[in-house]
Design a protein around this motif. Structure first.
Motif, mmCIF file in Angstrom:
data_model
loop_
_atom_site.group_PDB
_atom_site.id
_atom_site.type_symbol
_atom_site.label_atom_id
_atom_site.label_comp_id
_atom_site.label_asym_id
_atom_site.label_seq_id
_atom_site.Cartn_x
_atom_site.Cartn_y
_atom_site.Cartn_z
ATOM 1 N N TYR A 1 0.829 -1.219 0.000
ATOM 2 C CA TYR A 1 0.000 0.000 0.000
ATOM 3 C C TYR A 1 0.864 1.270 0.000
ATOM 4 O O TYR A 1 0.540 2.263 -0.657
ATOM 5 C CB TYR A 1 -0.919 -0.015 1.215
ATOM 6 C CG TYR A 1 -1.790 1.199 1.318
ATOM 7 C CD1 TYR A 1 -1.471 2.225 2.215
ATOM 8 C CD2 TYR A 1 -2.911 1.344 0.519
ATOM 9 C CE1 TYR A 1 -2.265 3.356 2.300
ATOM 10 C CE2 TYR A 1 -3.707 2.474 0.596
ATOM 11 C CZ TYR A 1 -3.379 3.481 1.492
ATOM 12 O OH TYR A 1 -4.158 4.588 1.574
ATOM 13 N N GLU B 1 1.060 6.963 -6.544
ATOM 14 C CA GLU B 1 -0.036 7.912 -6.721
ATOM 15 C C GLU B 1 0.419 9.343 -6.464
ATOM 16 O O GLU B 1 0.013 10.278 -7.181
ATOM 17 C CB GLU B 1 -1.193 7.549 -5.783
ATOM 18 C CG GLU B 1 -1.906 6.254 -6.155
ATOM 19 C CD GLU B 1 -2.998 5.900 -5.143
ATOM 20 O OE1 GLU B 1 -3.710 4.916 -5.376
ATOM 21 O OE2 GLU B 1 -3.124 6.614 -4.136
ATOM 22 N N ARG C 1 -5.542 7.899 6.595
ATOM 23 C CA ARG C 1 -4.379 7.409 7.345
ATOM 24 C C ARG C 1 -4.691 7.268 8.831
ATOM 25 O O ARG C 1 -4.301 6.272 9.471
ATOM 26 C CB ARG C 1 -3.185 8.350 7.126
ATOM 27 C CG ARG C 1 -2.571 8.271 5.747
ATOM 28 C CD ARG C 1 -1.222 8.955 5.717
ATOM 29 N NE ARG C 1 -1.360 10.395 5.945
ATOM 30 C CZ ARG C 1 -1.494 11.297 4.985
ATOM 31 N NH1 ARG C 1 -1.514 10.890 3.720
ATOM 32 N NH2 ARG C 1 -1.605 12.586 5.261
ATOM 33 N N GLN D 1 -6.970 12.186 2.595
ATOM 34 C CA GLN D 1 -5.838 11.297 2.810
ATOM 35 C C GLN D 1 -5.451 11.240 4.286
ATOM 36 O O GLN D 1 -5.149 10.170 4.821
ATOM 37 C CB GLN D 1 -4.649 11.776 1.967
ATOM 38 C CG GLN D 1 -4.855 11.627 0.469
ATOM 39 C CD GLN D 1 -3.679 12.164 -0.316
ATOM 40 O OE1 GLN D 1 -2.701 12.638 0.272
ATOM 41 N NE2 GLN D 1 -3.759 12.087 -1.640
ATOM 42 N N GLU E 1 0.808 4.080 -2.751
ATOM 43 C CA GLU E 1 0.567 5.483 -2.375
ATOM 44 C C GLU E 1 1.691 6.384 -2.897
ATOM 45 O O GLU E 1 1.434 7.509 -3.359
ATOM 46 C CB GLU E 1 0.470 5.594 -0.853
ATOM 47 C CG GLU E 1 0.124 7.002 -0.367
ATOM 48 C CD GLU E 1 0.009 7.049 1.142
ATOM 49 O OE1 GLU E 1 -0.323 8.124 1.669
ATOM 50 O OE2 GLU E 1 0.241 6.010 1.779
#
Length: 381
Positions: free
Chosen positions: A49, A56, A234, A230, A53
């Motif tokens: 992940y 991205e 998180r 985001q 991320e």
């Protein structure tokens, strides 16, 4: 499953504990028999992940750079279009001024053109064409009293000629006044059209600046909304991880703190997962180093975001400064154009006043009076 009528609360708790141990055993089998996740303490899903991320974030930064470049190109094109419009407007104004001069300020349209006409001598007649020349006056000493057979006709012609001169002068003055008013009206219409065009350009520029500010604000709002989402994601994931860790610690039935009980007889790198209570200092140090690397990556990402925000702020300030400079330049040009028009009008007024003074003091200074005409035919000479 047993009927709920024949079990008590203790049986239910024991059944739940058995079910919980069964699920834990199934998850442990999946971790053990999966070669990718066999190493205890490494969360491959979290690492994957994080990699995703990171990709991205890089794609988002590339997209922001592309939008920034497109915005710069669009602004440059807008500035070039404005410069071309101003250049075209200046060329049209000069063409209008030249056309007005060629139509309404010709040399042959002036009142005293006959004084400096280069073809004046070619157009004039000789001093005498014959005895019947009507231009032979008494003062020319070409005809004398007693020889003038057409005295009555001559006087009549002179009177008609004077009347025609007066009428011609009146017509010329009226026509000059009409031309002057038409020229003033044309000049006033041209000035009004120029002012309207300047107002339109100012309004268009203000509208374009407002559109750019709205686009920048909308982009900043979307960026802030994405950052909040985001951050919330998180925090939610971190909270879920913490709850899962607390649940695993609460449901664990191994309370010993001796790390040797987790050693397996199958090899030094194998551990008994049911009795494993923690990681070694080396593993903890490795995880701590990984966390430090992640912390540095987070700091770098935040610094990149701050740099991007500062770049956008600088772009907005530069654009505002450019628009302000253009507005000041337009104001200076409009003032310079008005000053030039006032100067030209002052020169035209001075030129017209000089011509009027020349006509009043030089051309029409020695006008004939009645005494001049009465001195003729008073003697034989």
């Amino acid at each position: 499953m047993l009927n709920s009528l024949f079990i008590n609360q203790k049986d239910q708790k024991e059944a739940l504990a058995i079910e919980r141990r069964r699920r834990f055993e199934e998850s442990r089998k999946q971790r053990i028999f999966n070669a990718r996740r066999r190493l205890i303490g490494v969360d491959t899903d979290a690492l994957g992940y994080q990699v995703q991320e990171k990709h991205e974030i890089e794609q988002s930064q590339a997209e922001q750079q592309r939008k920034f470049a497109e915005e710069m190109r669009r602004q440059q094109q807008l500035l070039l279009l404005k410069q071309q419009e101003q250049r075209q407007e200046r060329i049209c104004q000069e063409n209008e001024l030249n056309r007005f001069r060629s139509l309404h300020q010709k040399p042959e349209q002036s009142r005293d053109f006959d004084l400096f006409d280069p073809d004046g001598l070619k157009k004039s007649l000789p001093a005498r064409l014959g005895d019947d020349d009507p231009r032979l006056t008494i003062s020319g000493a070409q005809k004398f009293d007693g020889e003038d057979l057409d005295e009555r006709y001559r006087k009549k012609v002179q009177i008609e000629q004077q009347r025609s001169w007066l009428e011609q002068q009146i017509r010329e003055k009226r026509q000059a006044e009409v031309d002057r008013r038409a020229a003033e009206k044309y000049l006033e219409d041209a000035l009004m059209s120029r002012e309207n065009r300047l107002h339109q350009l100012t309004a268009q520029e203000r509208h374009a600046r407002e559109k750019i500010h709205e686009a920048v604000n909308e982009f900043n709002r979307r960026l802030m909304h994405e950052q909040k989402q985001q951050q919330a994601r998180r925090e939610r994931e971190e909270q879920e991880d913490n709850l899962a860790e607390i649940y695993n610690n609460l449901t664990s039935d191994i309370l010993t703190e001796n790390p040797d009980v987790a050693k397996s007889s199958f090899g030094p790198n194998r551990v008994i997962t049911a009795q494993y209570k923690g990681m070694s200092p080396e593993e903890i140090e490795q995880i701590r180093r990984t966390q430090e690397v992640q912390l540095e990556e987070l700091k770098r990402k935040r610094q990149d975001e701050a740099n991007i925000k500062q770049t956008w702020d600088q772009l907005a300030n530069d654009f505002d400064r450019t628009v302000t400079i253009k507005e000041r330049e337009l104001i200076r040009r409009r003032h310079a154009l008005g000053e030039q028009i006032r100067h030209e009008n002052h020169l035209l007024a001075m030129e017209q006043q000089r011509k009027l003074d020349h006509l009043d003091k030089v051309v029409y200074q020695n006008r004939p009076t009645q005494e001049y005409f009465d001195q003729f035919n008073t003697c034989s000479r």
